[in-house]
Scaffold this motif. Structure first.
Motif, short mmCIF file in Angstrom:
data_model
loop_
_atom_site.label_atom_id
_atom_site.label_comp_id
_atom_site.label_asym_id
_atom_site.label_seq_id
_atom_site.Cartn_x
_atom_site.Cartn_y
_atom_site.Cartn_z
N LEU A 1 57.95 -50.41 44.69
CA LEU A 1 56.97 -51.03 45.56
C LEU A 1 55.64 -50.30 45.34
O LEU A 1 55.44 -49.18 45.81
CB LEU A 1 57.41 -50.92 47.02
N ILE A 2 54.72 -50.95 44.64
CA ILE A 2 53.44 -50.34 44.27
C ILE A 2 52.39 -50.77 45.29
O ILE A 2 52.06 -51.95 45.41
CB ILE A 2 53.04 -50.78 42.85
N GLN A 3 51.85 -49.78 46.02
CA GLN A 3 50.93 -50.08 47.11
C GLN A 3 49.51 -49.60 46.84
O GLN A 3 48.64 -49.75 47.71
CB GLN A 3 51.44 -49.44 48.41
N GLY A 4 49.27 -49.05 45.66
CA GLY A 4 47.92 -48.61 45.36
C GLY A 4 47.84 -47.99 43.98
O GLY A 4 48.86 -47.73 43.33
N LEU A 5 46.61 -47.75 43.52
CA LEU A 5 46.38 -47.06 42.26
C LEU A 5 46.25 -45.58 42.61
O LEU A 5 45.20 -45.12 43.03
CB LEU A 5 45.10 -47.58 41.60
N GLU A 6 47.35 -44.84 42.44
CA GLU A 6 47.41 -43.47 42.97
C GLU A 6 46.79 -42.43 42.03
O GLU A 6 47.31 -41.33 41.89
CB GLU A 6 48.87 -43.11 43.27
N ASP A 7 45.66 -42.79 41.42
CA ASP A 7 45.01 -41.83 40.52
C ASP A 7 44.28 -40.73 41.28
O ASP A 7 43.70 -39.84 40.67
CB ASP A 7 44.05 -42.55 39.57
#
Length: 672
Positions: free
Chosen positions: A438-444
């Motif tokens: 479940l990808i909820q953001g660009l966690e860079d």
């Protein structure tokens, strides 16, 4: 209203060595509006001049009656003596060092009458010894909730929102107190038990006074760090346990079923186990409200203990789905809330669901704080989130070490971040089960972009919460399914009694990319140009530096309190540079706000033309966007209407349908 027609209330003020702050409290009592006040003071053999202060007020104001003890009797016995003096229809408890709002008694008695209760209590703000505000809400700072309205108030001995000096009750409660209990340091459980044996209590969920925190309080300031909380817990545990046993003994006077528990209390381990079992049973049967709340505690604790026991001996119990989060969240976090909502929905649909909080300790240095966190994870291995009402059918396990072996056997494992994705992928390969991401953001902002992209390429089925995230993955040749977050419209809905709020609301944060600096800039201009415009902020952080004095900041509001903030506002302002989704903006739309947002990816992605979008990082455009909506009622109404329509289209249950369908499809081949 004439004085003779105002409700008469006797304020009970026990005093012991409180001369320094006593006068200010007495003045706030005698200044109450809408009620006919009588103030009964009992000095408990003070040695610091408190009695002289009280004599001055007795001589000056006929509403004041002074009593005095020759020898110190203690707080609870003094309260018992004062209760015997009540002759008015209502009475109120009072401390010697606080400050009441002028309408405290009027509002509390109004709540008693409108809700048919025998006792009312309220939230308070906390201030230091000089009167400076420390927290705008005592309940929010300690993550407290109102008690169930009826039944034995056993919850109050564990998580008590009732500060004694907020109690306002009917005279019948004072008459029902009876003999002063022995060994009790606090009188709240005594008065609550007497009240609940006669009827119900009610909570006023707004501060009605200022609770002064200083070194001489019976209830001191909340520790500010995890290590300090753990240290105080260990230091005060014996005394707190003794207080709880005495409180149970007191409740047994009024509730015969409690006496069955108190009789089993003892020093031996078997006696304590039996008492705990009896207490759980009692908590689930004393009232409908408590049964609902504590049945969840009981069931989830038993499920989690069963799961952990199976894991220890290698006979892992298989659950349908396990969500893996990167450590626990002590305060509200949007991404965690989404996971908790999906977990609860799946559990209510009959699936067995587990949540594992894996602290990423391998990424942190071995500091005293980390040592304290290790101890906390061991001590509270099955601690559930206090800020979210997680389904009782969801088991929770907290693990300090991010190890593949810490995950239970599951038919579907769900990674929720770049940190947990590799661990879930390894477990999926090991057990040959279904894996989701479940990808909820660009966690860079936590790891390099290359590592984020690497996690996306793991052999897990990918789900994204935003259209811009879908574009990011598809641009890299990766497939994903879009499941946009939904909103709980039972909580976040417009106020039917009015067409809109009157102020501007914004969320603030310590995270730089949330751009609290832009909120401060916009609110500074608004307060200067529109001095009568209500401005409010909320968040898990302290009040940001630079906010104008007139701006109200609410820290860690409950969902109900947050919904009230949205409904009280005309415009919601989102200033972030980037958002994975932007759940608060959706909640604001669903509650009837028009939204101004930066072009941060998440909010424009789900809202489209339902929000007014300005360039990210542009303070001038953000401010002018708010001004435009405030100045143009037709434009405001257009955005508000579009927002309500779009919010109605975004439903968590429908998104959960997609997640559930993917799981069931993956399970079918192994079941043929």
């Amino acid at each position: 209203m004439s004085r003779t027609s105002e409700p008469a209330v006797t304020v009970l003020l026990p005093v012991y060595n409180g001369s320094r702050l006593l006068a200010e409290q007495i003045e706030s009592v005698l200044s109450q509006t809408g009620v006919a006040v009588r103030l009964h003071i009992w000095d408990d053999a003070s040695t610091d001049g408190s009695l002289d202060v009280c004599r001055v007020y007795e001589a000056r104001d006929s509403r004041v009656t002074l009593h005095a003890s020759a020898e110190n009797a203690g707080l609870v016995k003094t309260v018992g003596l004062l209760a015997q003096t009540v002759q008015t229809p209502y009475f109120a408890m009072c401390d010697q060092d606080d400050i009441w709002d002028r309408d405290k008694l009027e509002v509390s008695i109004g709540a008693l009458e409108s809700r048919g209760a025998v006792l009312a209590y309220s939230d308070v703000r906390t201030v230091d010894e000089h009167g400076k505000v420390v927290d705008t809400s005592y309940w929010q700072s300690r993550r407290l909730r109102p008690l169930p309205r009826a039944g034995a108030p056993i919850l109050s001995i564990y998580r008590n929102p009732v500060l004694g000096h907020t109690i306002v009750a009917r005279r019948e409660v004072a008459m029902h107190l009876g003999e002063t209990p022995e060994g009790v340091r606090y009188y709240e459980s005594w008065i609550l038990s007497a009240a609940h044996s006669l009827g119900t209590s009610c909570a006023v969920e707004r501060p009605l006074g200022s609770y002064r925190i200083h070194g001489h309080n019976l209830v001191g300031p909340a520790p500010s760090t995890t290590m300090a909380r753990i240290s105080r817990l260990l230091r005060t545990l014996p005394a707190r346990q003794a207080d709880r046993f005495h409180a149970l003994d007191t409740m047994a006077r009024y509730f015969p079923e409690v006496s069955d528990v108190t009789r089993t209390l003892g020093t031996s381990l078997p006696a304590r186990i039996q008492a705990a079992r009896s207490l759980y049973g009692l908590l689930t049967t004393t009232s409908t409200g408590q049964m609902t709340r504590l049945q969840r505690v009981r069931e989830s604790a038993m499920t989690a203990l069963s799961l952990s026991s199976d894991m220890k001996v290698g006979r892992e119990k298989t659950v349908d789905v396990c969500f893996v989060l990167p450590g626990w969240a002590l305060t509200p976090v949007g991404g965690y809330r989404v996971v908790y909502e999906y977990a609860s929905l799946l559990a209510e649909r009959g699936h067995s669901v587990a949540i594992v909080h894996l602290r990423m300790s391998h990424l942190r240095r071995r500091t005293p704080r980390e040592i304290g966190m290790r101890a906390a994870y061991r001590a509270f291995r099955h601690r559930r989130p206090t800020w979210f009402d997680l389904s009782p059918r969801v088991s929770v396990v907290n693990e300090f070490t991010p190890d593949v072996g810490a995950l239970p056997r599951a038919r579907t494992l769900v990674a929720t971040s770049v940190a947990t994705a590799p661990i879930v992928a390894a477990r999926v390969r090991e057990q040959r089960v279904h894996g989701l991401y479940l990808i909820q953001g660009l966690e860079d902002f936590t790891v390099p972009l290359e590592e984020v992209e690497g996690s996306w390429r793991l052999p897990l089925e990918r789900f994204v919460v935003s259209r811009w995230l879908l574009d990011e993955l598809q641009g890299r040749g990766l497939d994903a399914t879009l499941i946009e977050n939904g909103v709980d419209r039972r909580v976040f809905r417009p106020d039917p009694a009015r067409s809109s709020g009157t102020g501007v609301l914004a969320m603030v944060s310590d995270q730089a990319w949330k751009r609290t600096d832009l909120v401060v800039d916009a609110f500074t201009r608004l307060s200067r140009n529109r001095p009568d415009l209500p401005l409010r902020t909320f968040g898990v952080c302290e009040r940001p530096n630079g906010l104008p004095p007139g701006v109200e900041h609410v820290r860690e509001p409950s969902r109900a309190a947050l919904a009230d903030l949205y409904r009280a506002s005309r415009v919601y302002l989102c200033a972030s540079d980037k958002e994975g989704f932007g759940l608060p903006a959706l909640e604001a739309m669903s509650s009837g706000c028009a939204v101004v947002t930066t072009d941060n990816g998440g909010v424009p992605g789900f809202a489209g033309e339902a929000v007014l979008v300005v360039p990210a990082g542009d303070a001038d455009e953000l401010y002018h966007g708010v001004e435009t909506l405030l100045d143009d009622p037709e434009l405001w109404d257009r955005y508000r209407g579009r927002g309500l329509v779009r919010a109605e289209q975004l439903d968590t249950a429908r998104s959960c349908d997609l997640l559930e369908a993917s799981m069931i499809d993956a399970w079918r081949p192994s079941e043929r």
